[in-house]
Every structure is written in structure tokens, then in C-alpha cells.
Design a protein around this motif. Structure first.
Motif, PDB file in Angstrom:
ATOM      1  N   GLY A  75       0.589  -1.196   0.388  1.00 29.33           N
ATOM      2  CA  GLY A  75      -0.013  -0.200   0.020  1.00 29.33           C
ATOM      3  C   GLY A  75       1.081   1.558   0.312  1.00 29.33           C
ATOM      4  O   GLY A  75       2.137   1.618  -0.439  1.00 29.33           O
ATOM      5  N   ASP A  76       0.772   2.382   0.930  1.00 28.06           N
ATOM      6  CA  ASP A  76       1.546   3.495   0.649  1.00 28.06           C
ATOM      7  C   ASP A  76       2.887   3.673   2.242  1.00 28.06           C
ATOM      8  O   ASP A  76       2.627   4.652   2.016  1.00 28.06           O
ATOM      9  CB  ASP A  76       0.510   4.600   1.030  1.00 28.06           C
ATOM     10  N   ASP A  77       2.912   2.677   2.848  1.00 25.72           N
ATOM     11  CA  ASP A  77       3.762   1.929   3.472  1.00 25.72           C
ATOM     12  C   ASP A  77       5.399   2.150   3.154  1.00 25.72           C
ATOM     13  O   ASP A  77       5.526   2.410   2.001  1.00 25.72           O
ATOM     14  CB  ASP A  77       3.459   0.351   4.585  1.00 25.72           C
ATOM     15  N   VAL A 112      10.303  -4.273 -13.970  1.00 25.80           N
ATOM     16  CA  VAL A 112      11.100  -2.912 -13.543  1.00 25.80           C
ATOM     17  C   VAL A 112       9.944  -2.318 -13.245  1.00 25.80           C
ATOM     18  O   VAL A 112       8.820  -2.423 -13.347  1.00 25.80           O
ATOM     19  CB  VAL A 112      10.861  -2.318 -15.343  1.00 25.80           C
ATOM     20  N   ALA A 113      10.448  -1.249 -12.582  1.00 24.04           N
ATOM     21  CA  ALA A 113       9.539   0.039 -11.746  1.00 24.04           C
ATOM     22  C   ALA A 113       9.639   1.205 -11.716  1.00 24.04           C
ATOM     23  O   ALA A 113      10.598   2.135 -11.763  1.00 24.04           O
ATOM     24  CB  ALA A 113       9.551  -0.302 -10.238  1.00 24.04           C
ATOM     25  N   ASP A 114       9.423   2.796 -12.305  1.00 22.08           N
ATOM     26  CA  ASP A 114       9.290   3.778 -12.005  1.00 22.08           C
ATOM     27  C   ASP A 114       9.480   4.378 -11.392  1.00 22.08           C
ATOM     28  O   ASP A 114       8.433   4.048 -10.148  1.00 22.08           O
ATOM     29  CB  ASP A 114       7.619   4.081 -13.148  1.00 22.08           C
ATOM     30  N   VAL A 115       9.927   4.822 -10.883  1.00 24.78           N
ATOM     31  CA  VAL A 115      11.062   6.441 -10.002  1.00 24.78           C
ATOM     32  C   VAL A 115      10.368   7.711 -10.292  1.00 24.78           C
ATOM     33  O   VAL A 115      11.007   7.415 -11.182  1.00 24.78           O
ATOM     34  CB  VAL A 115      11.286   5.876  -9.239  1.00 24.78           C
ATOM     35  N   VAL A 116      10.077   8.558  -9.089  1.00 26.53           N
ATOM     36  CA  VAL A 116       9.551   9.481  -9.108  1.00 26.53           C
ATOM     37  C   VAL A 116      10.428   9.438  -8.426  1.00 26.53           C
ATOM     38  O   VAL A 116      10.103   9.969  -6.818  1.00 26.53           O
ATOM     39  CB  VAL A 116       8.283  10.235  -9.420  1.00 26.53           C
ATOM     40  N   TRP A 137       4.782   3.590  -2.972  1.00 28.09           N
ATOM     41  CA  TRP A 137       3.775   2.847  -4.101  1.00 28.09           C
ATOM     42  C   TRP A 137       3.024   3.801  -4.052  1.00 28.09           C
ATOM     43  O   TRP A 137       2.083   4.490  -2.923  1.00 28.09           O
ATOM     44  CB  TRP A 137       3.523   2.208  -4.056  1.00 28.09           C
ATOM     45  N   VAL A 138       2.446   4.617  -5.506  1.00 27.15           N
ATOM     46  CA  VAL A 138       1.473   5.850  -5.163  1.00 27.15           C
ATOM     47  C   VAL A 138       0.720   5.098  -7.005  1.00 27.15           C
ATOM     48  O   VAL A 138       1.805   5.154  -7.821  1.00 27.15           O
ATOM     49  CB  VAL A 138       1.785   6.968  -5.636  1.00 27.15           C
ATOM     50  N   ARG A 139      -0.446   4.861  -6.566  1.00 32.96           N
ATOM     51  CA  ARG A 139      -1.152   4.194  -7.771  1.00 32.96           C
ATOM     52  C   ARG A 139      -0.870   5.511  -8.015  1.00 32.96           C
ATOM     53  O   ARG A 139      -2.238   6.858  -8.468  1.00 32.96           O
ATOM     54  CB  ARG A 139      -2.310   3.845  -7.979  1.00 32.96           C
ATOM     55  N   SER A 140      -0.769   6.220  -9.876  1.00 39.31           N
ATOM     56  CA  SER A 140      -0.744   7.014 -10.635  1.00 39.31           C
ATOM     57  C   SER A 140      -0.422   7.169 -12.305  1.00 39.31           C
ATOM     58  O   SER A 140       0.802   5.432 -12.418  1.00 39.31           O
ATOM     59  CB  SER A 140      -0.249   8.775  -9.865  1.00 39.31           C
ATOM     60  N   ALA A 147       8.452   0.710 -17.327  1.00 45.94           N
ATOM     61  CA  ALA A 147       7.115  -0.070 -16.763  1.00 45.94           C
ATOM     62  C   ALA A 147       6.000   0.147 -16.797  1.00 45.94           C
ATOM     63  O   ALA A 147       5.207  -0.482 -17.342  1.00 45.94           O
ATOM     64  CB  ALA A 147       7.321  -0.270 -15.569  1.00 45.94           C
ATOM     65  N   ASP A 148       5.385   1.460 -17.080  1.00 48.62           N
ATOM     66  CA  ASP A 148       4.650   2.072 -17.789  1.00 48.62           C
ATOM     67  C   ASP A 148       2.717   1.419 -16.618  1.00 48.62           C
ATOM     68  O   ASP A 148       2.345   1.260 -17.578  1.00 48.62           O
ATOM     69  CB  ASP A 148       4.376   2.344 -18.239  1.00 48.62           C
ATOM     70  N   ASP A 149       3.092   1.087 -15.872  1.00 48.82           N
ATOM     71  CA  ASP A 149       2.030   0.274 -15.585  1.00 48.82           C
ATOM     72  C   ASP A 149       1.199   0.497 -14.529  1.00 48.82           C
ATOM     73  O   ASP A 149       0.541   0.107 -13.620  1.00 48.82           O
ATOM     74  CB  ASP A 149       3.253  -1.188 -14.982  1.00 48.82           C
ATOM     75  N   GLY A 150       0.813   2.018 -14.302  1.00 48.80           N
ATOM     76  CA  GLY A 150       0.121   2.536 -13.902  1.00 48.80           C
ATOM     77  C   GLY A 150      -0.216   2.681 -12.157  1.00 48.80           C
ATOM     78  O   GLY A 150      -0.474   3.316 -11.323  1.00 48.80           O
ATOM     79  N   TRP A 151       1.301   2.528 -11.925  1.00 47.36           N
ATOM     80  CA  TRP A 151       2.002   3.272 -10.407  1.00 47.36           C
ATOM     81  C   TRP A 151       3.203   3.197 -10.914  1.00 47.36           C
ATOM     82  O   TRP A 151       3.854   3.189 -11.742  1.00 47.36           O
ATOM     83  CB  TRP A 151       2.027   1.416  -9.702  1.00 47.36           C
ATOM     84  N   TYR A 152       3.719   4.090  -9.364  1.00 49.12           N
ATOM     85  CA  TYR A 152       5.061   4.789  -9.841  1.00 49.12           C
ATOM     86  C   TYR A 152       5.817   4.381  -7.903  1.00 49.12           C
ATOM     87  O   TYR A 152       4.601   4.862  -6.969  1.00 49.12           O
ATOM     88  CB  TYR A 152       5.367   5.926  -9.914  1.00 49.12           C
ATOM     89  N   PHE A 153       7.021   4.321  -7.955  1.00 52.40           N
ATOM     90  CA  PHE A 153       7.868   4.599  -6.353  1.00 52.40           C
ATOM     91  C   PHE A 153       6.919   6.204  -6.159  1.00 52.40           C
ATOM     92  O   PHE A 153       8.521   6.538  -6.650  1.00 52.40           O
ATOM     93  CB  PHE A 153       8.627   3.481  -6.143  1.00 52.40           C
TER      94      PHE A 153
END
Length: 184
Positions: A75-77, A112-116, A137-140, A147-153
Motif C-alpha cells: 500500500g502506501d507504507d 521494472v518499476a517507475d520512480v519519481v 507506492w503511488v497509483r498514478s 514499466a508504464d503499469d499505472g504505478w510509480y514509487f
């Protein structure tokens, strides 16, 4: 001068008054509760400091593949994620609130994971050099990375693994410095 004894001296032949004195009136109001209140405030402050220190010290390390697999559970932990930035994915971006950020994708074992990242970026940050990032994690789909899977870290703290290649690649400079006594 007179030879009369002071009034507060007791004559040894005279009986002393040993009757109990009247009890002091009980403390009322703030004087009675002030010490308890001070102790309670100190206990709360110590508790908050310990909670903050222990919460930061207990951040769990997750590799990218494990973090992606457990995304719903996390989740958002907050946690720490480790992976290597994907070559060509690093971009400087401006968030909707005007803050500058670095967006990139990290990978480990083919996942792969996207990060901001909004915190300070390490000087050693570069593609394919392992990085540890703190965040959640953020759902956006604000960042469409590899990754472009609707999530980013959403990261706000970065640590980059330092390698020992300098010692191998520049051994002659280190040897010279050791001879001069400038490098121990």
C-alpha cells in the motif's frame, strides 16, 4: 544589656507543648497537577522521538521484483527499494505542484518499476549503478516510464552503491599517495 533569655528558647524545666498542629490545607488547582502534567508531557515527547527513530530504523529493504510483487500488500507504507536505474530512462521533470523531480525506471531480475524522486539526487547516481531509494507506492500514470503499469514509487531519499573500481583503475595514483604518506 539585659540578662533575659530570648523568647524562643525553651526552659528545660518547663513542659513542651506536644499537641498536634492543625493539618495543612490540601493543595488545590494547578500546583497539585503541575508535576504530573510535566512528567506526562516529557513521557509523550520521549515516546514520539523513539517512535520516529525506530520507524526510520525499521524501514524494510525490498528488491524491485519483490516490491512490485507485493505492491498491493505494501500500500502506501514506506520502505526502501533497491534496483539499478534503466539506461535512457532518467528524466528531469517538474511535478504539478512546481517541485523539481527526477523520474526514472529501476530494474532487478527483469522486473521494472517507475520512480519519481523528489529528494536530493546523489552525485554518483547514474544508469546501471545500484541505487537504494526510500519512499512508497503511488497509483498514478503521472510518469510513463519503462514499466508504464499505472504505478510509480514516490521516493524522497536516495543512496547510491559505491563500488571499488577507483582503487583498481587508479592504483598507481593511490600507490604514489601512500608513498608520500597522504593516503592511509
Amino acid at each position: 544589656m539585659t540578662d533575659t533569655p530570648p523568647e524562643d528558647t525553651v526552659d528545660p524545666g518547663e513542659a513542651m507543648d506536644l499537641s498536634p498542629r492543625p493539618a495543612r490545607p490540601a493543595r488545590r488547582g494547578i500546583r497539585r497537577w503541575a508535576p504530573i502534567l510535566v512528567v506526562a508531557i516529557v513521557a509523550v515527547v520521549i515516546g514520539l522521538v523513539l517512535w520516529r527513530v525506530l520507524a526510520d530504523a525499521t524501514l524494510v529493504f525490498r528488491e524491485v521484483d519483490d516490491a512490485v510483487e507485493r505492491r498491493e500488500e505494501l500500500g502506501d507504507d514506506r520502505f526502501r527499494m533497491i534496483g539499478s536505474p534503466v539506461s535512457g530512462s532518467v528524466q528531469e521533470v517538474t511535478l504539478s505542484d512546481g517541485r523539481p523531480a527526477v523520474a526514472f525506471s529501476v530494474t532487478l531480475d527483469g522486473v521494472v518499476a517507475d520512480v519519481v524522486h523528489t529528494g536530493a539526487t546523489s552525485d554518483q547516481f547514474q544508469p546501471e549503478v545500484p541505487v537504494v531509494i526510500d519512499g512508497h507506492w503511488v497509483r498514478s500514470s503521472a510518469f510513463a516510464g519503462a514499466a508504464d503499469d499505472g504505478w510509480y514509487f514516490a521516493s524522497d531519499r536516495m543512496l547510491v552503491k559505491h563500488d571499488n573500481d577507483y582503487r583498481v583503475e587508479n592504483q598507481d595514483r593511490i600507490d604514489d599517495a601512500e608513498e608520500r604518506g597522504q593516503y592511509e
